[in-house]
Design a protein around this motif. Structure first.
Motif, mmCIF file in Angstrom:
data_model
loop_
_atom_site.group_PDB
_atom_site.id
_atom_site.type_symbol
_atom_site.label_atom_id
_atom_site.label_comp_id
_atom_site.label_asym_id
_atom_site.label_seq_id
_atom_site.Cartn_x
_atom_site.Cartn_y
_atom_site.Cartn_z
ATOM 1 N N UNK A 104 -0.266 -21.067 -7.224
ATOM 2 C CA UNK A 104 -1.254 -21.842 -6.470
ATOM 3 C C UNK A 104 -0.749 -22.094 -5.041
ATOM 4 N N UNK A 105 -1.634 -21.970 -4.063
ATOM 5 C CA UNK A 105 -1.297 -22.389 -2.691
ATOM 6 C C UNK A 105 -2.353 -23.369 -2.194
ATOM 7 N N UNK A 106 -1.975 -24.175 -1.207
ATOM 8 C CA UNK A 106 -2.945 -25.037 -0.541
ATOM 9 C C UNK A 106 -2.923 -24.710 0.947
ATOM 10 N N UNK A 107 -3.979 -25.103 1.640
ATOM 11 C CA UNK A 107 -4.092 -24.812 3.068
ATOM 12 C C UNK A 107 -4.109 -26.139 3.823
ATOM 13 N N UNK A 108 -3.180 -26.269 4.766
ATOM 14 C CA UNK A 108 -2.982 -27.544 5.466
ATOM 15 C C UNK A 108 -3.251 -27.344 6.954
ATOM 16 N N UNK A 109 -4.225 -28.073 7.464
ATOM 17 C CA UNK A 109 -4.507 -28.056 8.905
ATOM 18 C C UNK A 109 -3.895 -29.324 9.485
ATOM 19 N N UNK A 110 -2.709 -29.138 10.079
ATOM 20 C CA UNK A 110 -1.872 -30.270 10.453
ATOM 21 C C UNK A 110 -2.530 -31.183 11.503
ATOM 22 N N UNK A 111 -3.112 -30.577 12.548
ATOM 23 C CA UNK A 111 -3.591 -31.410 13.652
ATOM 24 C C UNK A 111 -4.754 -32.310 13.232
ATOM 25 N N UNK A 112 -5.463 -31.954 12.183
ATOM 26 C CA UNK A 112 -6.558 -32.797 11.693
ATOM 27 C C UNK A 112 -6.222 -33.518 10.381
ATOM 28 N N UNK A 113 -5.079 -33.170 9.784
ATOM 29 C CA UNK A 113 -4.708 -33.788 8.505
ATOM 30 C C UNK A 113 -5.607 -33.369 7.361
ATOM 31 N N UNK A 114 -6.111 -32.142 7.434
ATOM 32 C CA UNK A 114 -6.978 -31.651 6.348
ATOM 33 C C UNK A 114 -6.144 -30.884 5.327
ATOM 34 N N UNK A 115 -6.403 -31.140 4.056
ATOM 35 C CA UNK A 115 -5.759 -30.353 3.005
ATOM 36 C C UNK A 115 -6.835 -29.721 2.126
ATOM 37 N N UNK A 116 -6.875 -28.393 2.106
ATOM 38 C CA UNK A 116 -7.773 -27.668 1.200
ATOM 39 C C UNK A 116 -6.956 -27.411 -0.063
ATOM 40 N N UNK A 117 -7.278 -28.184 -1.090
ATOM 41 C CA UNK A 117 -6.305 -28.395 -2.170
ATOM 42 C C UNK A 117 -6.576 -27.601 -3.436
ATOM 43 N N UNK A 118 -7.641 -26.802 -3.499
ATOM 44 C CA UNK A 118 -7.903 -26.043 -4.725
ATOM 45 C C UNK A 118 -7.974 -26.982 -5.914
ATOM 46 N N UNK A 119 -7.089 -26.770 -6.900
ATOM 47 C CA UNK A 119 -7.069 -27.624 -8.098
ATOM 48 C C UNK A 119 -5.833 -28.525 -8.167
ATOM 49 N N UNK A 120 -5.192 -28.743 -7.028
ATOM 50 C CA UNK A 120 -3.976 -29.561 -7.047
ATOM 51 C C UNK A 120 -4.304 -31.045 -7.262
#
Ligand SMILES: [Zn+2]
Length: 261
Positions: A142-158
């Motif tokens: 599993x991986x997640x996608x983190x957009x640091x400057x906005x603090x967004x986490x696309x977390x899938x099923x985490x």
């Protein structure tokens, strides 16, 4: 099905997957500045083809290979002709059509084979940079996608929810604890979950899921020291059997959670 733009850069698609009306689960897809995060299930494919065609999508990025995140992958690859990124270790699995147990087929549907592209370490869009972070636990790759400057986490099923009482056979809750420990160090404002939508207060929510698991881990360890077997510990901590455990014949159970925590 709902499709809406939540800001200048993010479009959300939300629908339910499942061929039986009383037995359906939610799916949320996100298109972030041209990156489609996850590809839903095969059972929602006909509903999402048109909405996806209307969007400008440069690539799809898949959090993990499970059938409810890869259902449209083959169609996307063949029709939108864009890269579909999956973790390198899951590329071989993507190349074979799934053969699911009945309860998963009813809800999600079998996924077609597709030729996946290896996940880069970062996905750059016109306006953003998505860091790809390994997040084993729910699935080993599993991986997640983190957009640091906005603090967004696309977390899938985490994340999914604060409390989790069942786990799939191939889940590892010990690994999930390690992953959550790393993620709570980040400045996460919003969580974009694949099944429960957008959550504010992301950091606190991940912390509360971590605390929930740590509490169970403590209880499991105490009962182990008292000499209880895993099945007895499971009965003690989770006396009520979850509907999913019955439908899945135990593939999705609290015993898996107890066993791997
Ligand atoms: Zn999954």
């Amino acid at each position: 099905m709902i499709k809406k733009k939540i800001n200048e850069y993010i479009t959300v698609i939300n629908t339910k997957s499942g061929s039986l009306p009383f037995y359906r689960l939610d799916i949320w897809l996100y298109i972030v500045d041209g990156v489609l995060i996850d590809a839903g299930s095969n059972n929602i494919l006909n509903k999402i083809k048109f909405p996806l065609q209307q969007e400008k999508i440069d690539c799809a990025a898949i959090t993990h290979i499970h059938e409810d995140h890869t259902g449209a992958a083959a169609w996307i690859k063949n029709n939108l002709k864009i890269p579909v990124y999956v973790a390198v270790n899951s590329i071989d699995e993507a190349a074979t059509k799934t053969n699911l147990p009945f309860y998963r087929k009813v809800v999600w549907g079998n996924r077609e084979a597709f030729v996946a592209n290896p996940m880069p370490s970062r996905i750059e869009t016109k306006n953003f940079s998505l860091d790809v972070i390994a997040a084993p636990g729910h699935h080993k790759d599993h991986v997640v996608f983190y957009e640091k400057s906005n603090g967004w986490l696309f977390s899938g099923d985490v994340y999914v929810s604060r409390k989790q009482k069942v786990a799939l056979t191939d889940e590892n809750i010990g690994d999930a604890i390690k992953t959550l420990n790393r993620l709570v160090q980040l400045d996460i404002g919003k969580i974009f979950c694949a099944h429960t939508g957008i959550h504010i207060g992301g950091k606190e929510k991940l912390q509360s899921k971590l605390d929930f698991f740590l509490n169970i881990q403590n209880q499991v360890n105490t009962l182990k020291k008292e000499g209880l077997a895993l099945k007895e510990i499971d009965k003690r901590l989770f006396p009520k059997k979850n509907l999913w455990t019955i439908c899945s014949g135990g593939e999705w159970s609290s015993l898996n959670l107890v066993r791997t925590i």
